[in-house]
Structures are given as structure tokens and as C-alpha cells.
Motif scaffolding. Structure first.
Motif, mmCIF file in Angstrom:
data_model
loop_
_atom_site.group_PDB
_atom_site.id
_atom_site.type_symbol
_atom_site.label_atom_id
_atom_site.label_comp_id
_atom_site.label_asym_id
_atom_site.label_seq_id
_atom_site.Cartn_x
_atom_site.Cartn_y
_atom_site.Cartn_z
ATOM 1 N N GLY A 105 -46.566 26.586 90.992
ATOM 2 C CA GLY A 105 -45.706 27.730 90.702
ATOM 3 C C GLY A 105 -45.651 28.026 89.218
ATOM 4 O O GLY A 105 -46.636 27.861 88.484
ATOM 5 N N ASP A 106 -44.495 28.444 88.736
ATOM 6 C CA ASP A 106 -44.314 28.828 87.345
ATOM 7 C C ASP A 106 -44.169 27.595 86.460
ATOM 8 O O ASP A 106 -43.278 26.762 86.670
ATOM 9 N N ALA A 107 -45.038 27.479 85.478
ATOM 10 C CA ALA A 107 -45.055 26.281 84.633
ATOM 11 C C ALA A 107 -43.726 26.086 83.901
ATOM 12 O O ALA A 107 -43.219 24.961 83.800
ATOM 13 N N GLU A 122 -51.694 28.946 80.632
ATOM 14 C CA GLU A 122 -50.283 29.059 81.001
ATOM 15 C C GLU A 122 -49.570 27.735 80.807
ATOM 16 O O GLU A 122 -48.441 27.693 80.301
ATOM 17 N N ALA A 123 -50.222 26.647 81.198
ATOM 18 C CA ALA A 123 -49.604 25.328 81.075
ATOM 19 C C ALA A 123 -49.393 24.964 79.607
ATOM 20 O O ALA A 123 -48.316 24.495 79.209
ATOM 21 N N ILE A 124 -50.416 25.170 78.799
ATOM 22 C CA ILE A 124 -50.322 24.832 77.377
ATOM 23 C C ILE A 124 -49.247 25.675 76.689
ATOM 24 O O ILE A 124 -48.453 25.188 75.888
ATOM 25 N N SER A 125 -49.219 26.950 77.008
ATOM 26 C CA SER A 125 -48.228 27.840 76.416
ATOM 27 C C SER A 125 -46.814 27.398 76.778
ATOM 28 O O SER A 125 -45.909 27.378 75.925
ATOM 29 N N ALA A 126 -46.612 27.034 78.035
ATOM 30 C CA ALA A 126 -45.292 26.589 78.475
ATOM 31 C C ALA A 126 -44.890 25.292 77.781
ATOM 32 O O ALA A 126 -43.739 25.133 77.342
ATOM 33 N N ALA A 153 -41.433 22.628 74.023
ATOM 34 C CA ALA A 153 -41.551 21.283 73.440
ATOM 35 C C ALA A 153 -40.209 20.766 72.920
ATOM 36 O O ALA A 153 -39.912 19.571 73.023
ATOM 37 N N HIS A 154 -39.390 21.652 72.397
ATOM 38 C CA HIS A 154 -38.100 21.233 71.833
ATOM 39 C C HIS A 154 -37.187 20.591 72.876
ATOM 40 O O HIS A 154 -36.289 19.815 72.530
ATOM 41 N N THR A 155 -37.419 20.884 74.156
ATOM 42 C CA THR A 155 -36.554 20.323 75.196
ATOM 43 C C THR A 155 -36.737 18.817 75.341
ATOM 44 O O THR A 155 -35.875 18.146 75.927
ATOM 45 N N LEU A 179 -54.342 17.650 71.038
ATOM 46 C CA LEU A 179 -53.796 18.833 71.710
ATOM 47 C C LEU A 179 -52.277 18.889 71.552
ATOM 48 O O LEU A 179 -51.697 19.957 71.318
ATOM 49 N N MET A 180 -51.631 17.740 71.667
ATOM 50 C CA MET A 180 -50.187 17.675 71.479
ATOM 51 C C MET A 180 -49.807 18.064 70.050
ATOM 52 O O MET A 180 -48.813 18.758 69.824
ATOM 53 N N ALA A 181 -50.602 17.617 69.095
ATOM 54 C CA ALA A 181 -50.333 17.964 67.701
ATOM 55 C C ALA A 181 -50.539 19.449 67.464
ATOM 56 O O ALA A 181 -49.730 20.113 66.797
ATOM 57 N N GLU A 182 -51.602 19.982 68.025
ATOM 58 C CA GLU A 182 -51.933 21.396 67.833
ATOM 59 C C GLU A 182 -50.840 22.314 68.363
ATOM 60 O O GLU A 182 -50.574 23.374 67.786
ATOM 61 N N HIS A 183 -50.190 21.907 69.442
ATOM 62 C CA HIS A 183 -49.210 22.779 70.095
ATOM 63 C C HIS A 183 -47.757 22.352 69.856
ATOM 64 O O HIS A 183 -46.866 22.739 70.610
ATOM 65 N N GLY A 184 -47.532 21.545 68.833
ATOM 66 C CA GLY A 184 -46.172 21.260 68.399
ATOM 67 C C GLY A 184 -45.409 20.266 69.235
ATOM 68 O O GLY A 184 -44.187 20.131 69.066
#
Length: 394
Positions: free
Chosen positions: A153-155, A183-187, A192-194, A222-227
Motif C-alpha cells: 500500500g502507501d509507503a 516511492e519507498a526512498i522518498s517516504a 526520517a525524523h520520526t 543510501l541512508m546517508a544520502e537520504h538523511g
């Protein structure tokens, strides 16, 4: 209809007895055992989903002479203790409410309803224990074939239900994915702050799980790249990420299994106070904290003599520091840390009065013994003679 390939675990007689006790139509193999069998990977855990409520599971197992443990009965999970390994049995569930940290669940009656509350499509595959036919409600088989890790469903909705799914995504992406799904990476990036709201123990468990992978470099990058990395481990800057990458390459070169605590140490700057703070924040065990602290004392690779280091700090810490520094650990292979074959009483017996002078002589002999790479007792006796001869009169 796709069927689960024949695998040794599906033919276990103790598992067949469990299925018979519960009723084949009431149960399905689910999760990792199904996914990994389809990928011809080794199976470590077997999970069953069932339409039966927990007390019915316990009663039926008892009638069949199968011992159970109510490992998570409030959430519908009972563990059957079988001769060839435990099996978790969980009643079908649906979420009643979630807050990103924990869920309130109710028992469900439909397999699809249970599948809908899972995280990724590849983890929502159910196999009938008799026919081995697979029920796939959300396209998990296609995603598995395409090496695609996709939320059900919705990521964003899935992540808001359980924030830890961000880290689980990166772990599963490393194991089963090729190109990350946008979609997954964007979500994961947007939410990430959560992760700050989760218990540190849960974050540590997933972080160490990522670092335990054969090659976590891609996921960490990848984790570093996307905060995401800066939220859970802000100490792991670009320099530390390069140290980790070098360590993983060094381990592979030596054909060593990667150690998650050692890799975590590599992701931290070599500053003991930082290592101690991170260990406390992540609520690591006392042994894990000690390893991080000792690894943070590391020096330039050329300054660390392997056996002297192991004698001073212990074999585990020595291996950690040497490997992080890219050094050779061959001198430690098959070598046991020795004990100095000299005691203070032997020095006293030579006429030295008990007290600080005995300790000084003992330390001087020990330092030379280590420098000479641990010679035998006869050489230690010579070293003692030399130290005694060098004493000032009186």
C-alpha cells in the motif's frame, strides 16, 4: 498457482505433527521461510499464521503432546517447542490503532487482512502446509522476481504505523533489492525524523542488523544520502563511512565474517568519549560498550603491534582495532595470550623488600618481555637478573 519448492524443512516430521494438531486449513507458512525458500536461501526461522486464537493453539498442541510457550500471547503469538527447532504461531491480526511506536491489534479472520498489516510485499506470502500453494495478495512474487522491495500500500502510511520500518526498509533493500524504489526512498527520507521517537533499543537492534549484513556499504551510503543516518547516528560523517567501507573490504579480503559491533565502531570517530556516549544512547550491553570504547582508542595501523595489543587489551579488542586500521591479524591466528612467567613473590625472594620497588621491577621486566615478543621463562629469568643488577645500591 505458484507452489513453494520442495525444501527439507517442509518435510520435517515434527512440523507435520504440529500442522496436523492445528489443522492444515487453519494454518499457513508465512514470512521469511516462504520468501527465502523461493530464493533458494537458507532457512533460519519458521513462522506459522493461523485462524485459531492463541488459547485454542495451546489447547490443540497440548492434546498432541507438543509443548508451547506464550512468548507474545497478548499479540497472538505462541511458540511451539519442537525437536528440530521452535516454531512461532501467530493468530491472524489487524491493526486497531498505531502511533508509530506500538500497535494495538485485534484478531482477524481473513488471510488478506493479516497480510495487509505487514510491511513489505515480499514478506506477505503465505503457503498452505499441505499443498504448498502460495497466496500472494499484494504482488510479492513479482517483486521478489524483480528484486524489488516495496511497501504494501502507501509507503508513508506504513511508516507512520511503525517508524522502525524505515530501517527495516534499508535492511531488506540490501538483502533483496536492486535499485531502490523511488516511492519507498522518498517516504523514508521525508519521515526520517520520526525515528527520534523510537526506543533506542529498537533502533540499535535494526542498526546492528544492517551492519551484520554481508555488505552493508550500499545501505549505509543510501541512508546517508537520504538523511536517515544523521538522525540515528550523526557521528557517522563521510570520513567514518569511508572507514567502514575500508573495513568491509578488508574483512572480505581476509574471508572474515563481518561483525556488527566492530563495524559500528568503524562508523564512529576514534574518540573514546564519543564511543561511550553512543553506546549509552543506544543502550548497548556492557560488553558492547567496552568494545566500542576500546576500539575508539585505536592508533595509526603501524603503531599497533598485534600481539602486544592483544596482551594489553584482549584478543577481541585487538582484532577490532587491527581490522579497522586495515592491519594484518595473522600474528594472532592460533596464538593464545600468554601470562608473564614471573610473580612478585619471586622478586621478594631475591631480597627486594615488599612494596613499590617490587612493582617497578615487575613492570620493567614485563615491558621488556612484551617488547621481545613474549620469550620463554628462561629469558624472563635473565631479564629479572638484569633488572636486579641495575638497581641502585641500597
Amino acid at each position: 498457482m505458484t507452489r513453494l519448492p520442495d525444501a527439507a524443512w517442509t518435510k520435517r516430521t515434527d512440523l507435520a505433527a504440529l500442522v496436523a494438531a492445528l489443522g492444515a486449513d487453519n494454518t499457513r507458512y508465512v514470512g521469511g521461510a516462504v520468501r527465502d525458500t523461493l530464493l533458494a536461501k537458507a532457512i533460519h526461522d519458521i513462522d506459522l499464521a493461523t485462524t485459531l486464537v492463541p488459547h485454542a493453539v495451546i489447547d490443540r498442541c497440548k492434546e498432541a503432546g507438543i509443548r508451547t510457550v506464550p512468548t507474545g500471547i497478548d499479540h497472538g503469538t505462541v511458540t511451539a517447542i519442537l525437536p528440530n527447532g521452535p516454531v512461532e504461531i501467530t493468530t491472524l491480526r489487524r491493526d486497531v490503532s498505531t502511533d508509530g511506536r506500538r500497535a494495538t491489534v485485534a484478531f482477524a479472520e481473513e488471510w488478506r487482512e493479516d497480510a495487509a498489516r505487514r510491511d513489505f510485499t515480499i514478506n506477505a506470502l503465505y503457503a498452505h502446509p499441505d499443498t504448498l500453494e502460495i497466496d500472494d495478495y499484494f504482488g510479492g512474487l513479482a517483486d521478489l522476481a524483480e528484486r524489488r522491495v516495496r511497501f504494501i500500500g502507501d509507503a508513508r502510511e506504513r511508516i507512520r504505523e511503525d517508524h522502525l520500518r524505515i530501517l527495516r526498509y534499508f535492511r531488506f533493500q540490501a538483502r533483496f533489492g536492486d535499485s531502490p524504489e523511488s516511492e519507498a526512498i522518498s517516504a523514508c527520507s521525508d519521515l526520517a525524523h520520526t525515528l527520534k521517537g523510537l526506543s533506542r533499543e529498537r533502533v540499535a537492534m535494526e542498526l546492528l542488523g544492517i551492519l551484520a549484513l554481508p555488505d552493508p556499504r550500499g545501505s549505509i551510503a543510501l541512508m546517508a544520502e537520504h538523511g536517515v543516518l544523521e538522525v540515528i547516528l550523526p557521528e557517522a560523517r563521510e570520513r567514518e563511512q569511508k572507514v567502514l567501507a575500508a573495513l568491509v573490504a578488508h574483512e572480505a579480503q581476509l574471508d572474515l565474517e563481518g561483525d556488527p559491533v566492530r563495524r559500528l565502531a568503524a562508523l564512529l570517530p576514534p574518540i573514546p568519549s564519543i564511543a561511550q556516549a553512543v553506546a549509552a544512547r543506544l543502550r548497548l550491553s556492557r560488553a558492547q560498550r567496552a568494545r566500542l570504547s576500546c576500539a575508539a582508542e585505536r592508533k595509526d595501523a603501524d603503531a599497533e603491534a598485534p600481539r602486544a595489543l592483544a596482551y594489553a587489551e584482549g584478543m577481541e579488542c585487538a582484532r577490532d582495532r587491527l581490522l579497522i586500521g586495515g592491519s594484518d591479524i595473522a600474528p594472532l591466528s592460533g596464538w593464545d595470550v600468554p601470562r608473564l612467567p614471573l610473580k612478585g613473590g619471586e622478586i621478594v625472594a631475591r631480597g627486594v623488600g615488599a612494596g613499590p620497588e617490587v612493582a617497578r621491577i615487575l613492570q620493567a621486566v614485563e615491558a621488556r618481555w612484551v617488547e621481545e615478543e613474549f620469550p620463554d621463562a628462561s629469558r624472563v629469568a635473565q631479564l629479572l637478573e638484569e633488572e636486579l643488577s641495575a638497581r641502585s645500591p641500597g
